[in-house]
Design a protein around this motif. Structure first.
Motif, PDB file in Angstrom:
ATOM      1  N   GLU B  23       0.848  -1.188   0.000  1.00  0.00           N
ATOM      2  CA  GLU B  23       0.000   0.000   0.000  1.00  0.00           C
ATOM      3  C   GLU B  23       0.890   1.247   0.000  1.00  0.00           C
ATOM      4  N   PRO B  50       1.113  -5.146   2.060  1.00  0.00           N
ATOM      5  CA  PRO B  50       0.062  -5.093   1.042  1.00  0.00           C
ATOM      6  C   PRO B  50      -1.330  -4.886   1.637  1.00  0.00           C
ATOM      7  N   THR B  51      -1.450  -4.949   2.983  1.00  0.00           N
ATOM      8  CA  THR B  51      -2.777  -4.816   3.589  1.00  0.00           C
ATOM      9  C   THR B  51      -2.845  -3.759   4.686  1.00  0.00           C
ATOM     10  N   PHE B  52      -1.761  -3.026   4.896  1.00  0.00           N
ATOM     11  CA  PHE B  52      -1.779  -2.022   5.969  1.00  0.00           C
ATOM     12  C   PHE B  52      -0.846  -0.877   5.606  1.00  0.00           C
ATOM     13  N   TYR B  53      -1.210   0.330   6.058  1.00  0.00           N
ATOM     14  CA  TYR B  53      -0.275   1.440   5.886  1.00  0.00           C
ATOM     15  C   TYR B  53      -0.244   2.246   7.169  1.00  0.00           C
ATOM     16  N   GLU B  54       0.903   2.838   7.425  1.00  0.00           N
ATOM     17  CA  GLU B  54       1.021   3.737   8.567  1.00  0.00           C
ATOM     18  C   GLU B  54       2.183   4.683   8.305  1.00  0.00           C
ATOM     19  N   ILE B  77      -5.804  12.984   2.378  1.00  0.00           N
ATOM     20  CA  ILE B  77      -4.965  11.891   2.877  1.00  0.00           C
ATOM     21  C   ILE B  77      -5.271  10.701   1.976  1.00  0.00           C
ATOM     22  N   HIS B  79      -4.394   6.751   0.281  1.00  0.00           N
ATOM     23  CA  HIS B  79      -3.665   5.480   0.320  1.00  0.00           C
ATOM     24  C   HIS B  79      -4.250   4.537  -0.707  1.00  0.00           C
ATOM     25  N   HIS B  81      -5.335   0.617  -2.057  1.00  0.00           N
ATOM     26  CA  HIS B  81      -5.676  -0.779  -1.781  1.00  0.00           C
ATOM     27  C   HIS B  81      -5.208  -1.554  -3.004  1.00  0.00           C
ATOM     28  N   THR B  84      -8.082  -4.913  -3.342  1.00  0.00           N
ATOM     29  CA  THR B  84      -9.517  -4.735  -3.071  1.00  0.00           C
ATOM     30  C   THR B  84      -9.966  -3.396  -3.647  1.00  0.00           C
ATOM     31  N   SER B  89     -11.860   0.429   4.366  1.00  0.00           N
ATOM     32  CA  SER B  89     -12.138  -0.780   5.136  1.00  0.00           C
ATOM     33  C   SER B  89     -12.619  -0.376   6.525  1.00  0.00           C
ATOM     34  N   THR B  91     -11.072  -1.033   9.174  1.00  0.00           N
ATOM     35  CA  THR B  91      -9.857  -0.512   9.833  1.00  0.00           C
ATOM     36  C   THR B  91      -9.644   0.956   9.463  1.00  0.00           C
ATOM     37  N   ASP B  92      -9.768   1.269   8.178  1.00  0.00           N
ATOM     38  CA  ASP B  92      -9.604   2.662   7.735  1.00  0.00           C
ATOM     39  C   ASP B  92     -10.555   3.580   8.488  1.00  0.00           C
TER      40      ASP B  92
END
Lengths: 92, 150
Positions: B23, B50-54, B77, B79, B81, B84, B89, B91-92
């Protein structure tokens, strides 16, 4: 210890819109308690189960307190404490 | 509604393609009070996933100090995916803490056609908004202080 705390946009509803507020304390935990005394509701946004929220970053001057003792990190007179929400997320 | 210059869209999409399958993430800063994205700031995904960003926490502090000093805010902001759709998500939605930002999602799951959508996320509630891509802000009526780009 008197410090200056930078408040992020999302928490300024607790400080009457102020971007920075004064606070006192010798540790981050004490500073947060002092903030709570003057700006009720802030502590619950920062601390959960006795630790900093995973997605809230607190810095003393330039240092992320996660690497300096967390809530027990020391603060000194004149320090700047900055609160920033993490910018994070993910596909799951 | 997000009104955004085409070159900034292109820059975000290029960043997302470059970092795929991880990501990609970043910010478009703009002058406070204008809601007008102007400055492209790609950030490092500290999670390299591939499934999380920070955003890295030191980078985050530097970014906000820099924006503060320039009277800027994070207007967008973004990011990506990578497997998907371009929709926040759970989480987002849970983590999003900038109620005035446009959260732009870019899906790179198709290698030819990207998908780009924009959302407001306030207290965990996701609301999609239209995106208007313009060549220039000069005629886009983004604010009374519109300055033609340099």
């Amino acid at each position: 210890m008197a410090v200056t705390v930078s408040i992020p946009t999302i928490l300024r509803t607790h400080t009457g819109g102020e971007k920075t507020v004064p606070a006192a304390g010798a540790t981050v935990a004490e500073v947060i308690d002092d903030l709570e005394a003057n700006h009720g509701g802030l502590k619950a946004r920062l601390v959960k189960d006795g630790a900093l929220h995973r997605f809230v970053n607190v810095y003393v001057n330039d240092e992320d307190v996660r690497f300096a003792g967390g809530l027990e990190a020391k603060v000194a007179d004149g320090d700047n404490v900055t609160i920033l929400p993490a910018v994070a997320g993910g596909a799951r | 509604m997000l009104t955004i210059r085409r070159d900034l869209v292109d820059a975000m999409v290029a960043h997302a393609r470059r970092d795929h399958p991880d990501e990609a993430c970043g910010v478009l800063a703009g002058p406070e009070g204008t809601d007008r994205p102007e400055r492209f700031i790609p950030m490092l995904n500290a999670a390299r996933s591939p499934t999380f960003y920070e955003f890295d926490s030191a980078d985050l502090l530097r970014l906000y100090r820099e924006m503060d000093a320039a009277d800027e805010v994070p207007v967008v902001i973004y990011h990506s995916h990578t497997a998907t759709e371009a929709y926040p998500s759970r989480t987002d939605a849970k983590i999003a803490q900038e109620p005035f930002a446009h959260y732009v999602l870019i899906s790179t799951r198709d290698q030819h056609e990207h998908e780009l959508r924009s959302f407001r996320i306030v207290e965990g509630v996701v609301t999609e908004e239209p995106v208007e891509v313009v060549e220039s802000y000069r005629f886009a009526h983004t604010g009374p202080d519109d300055v033609p780009e340099q």
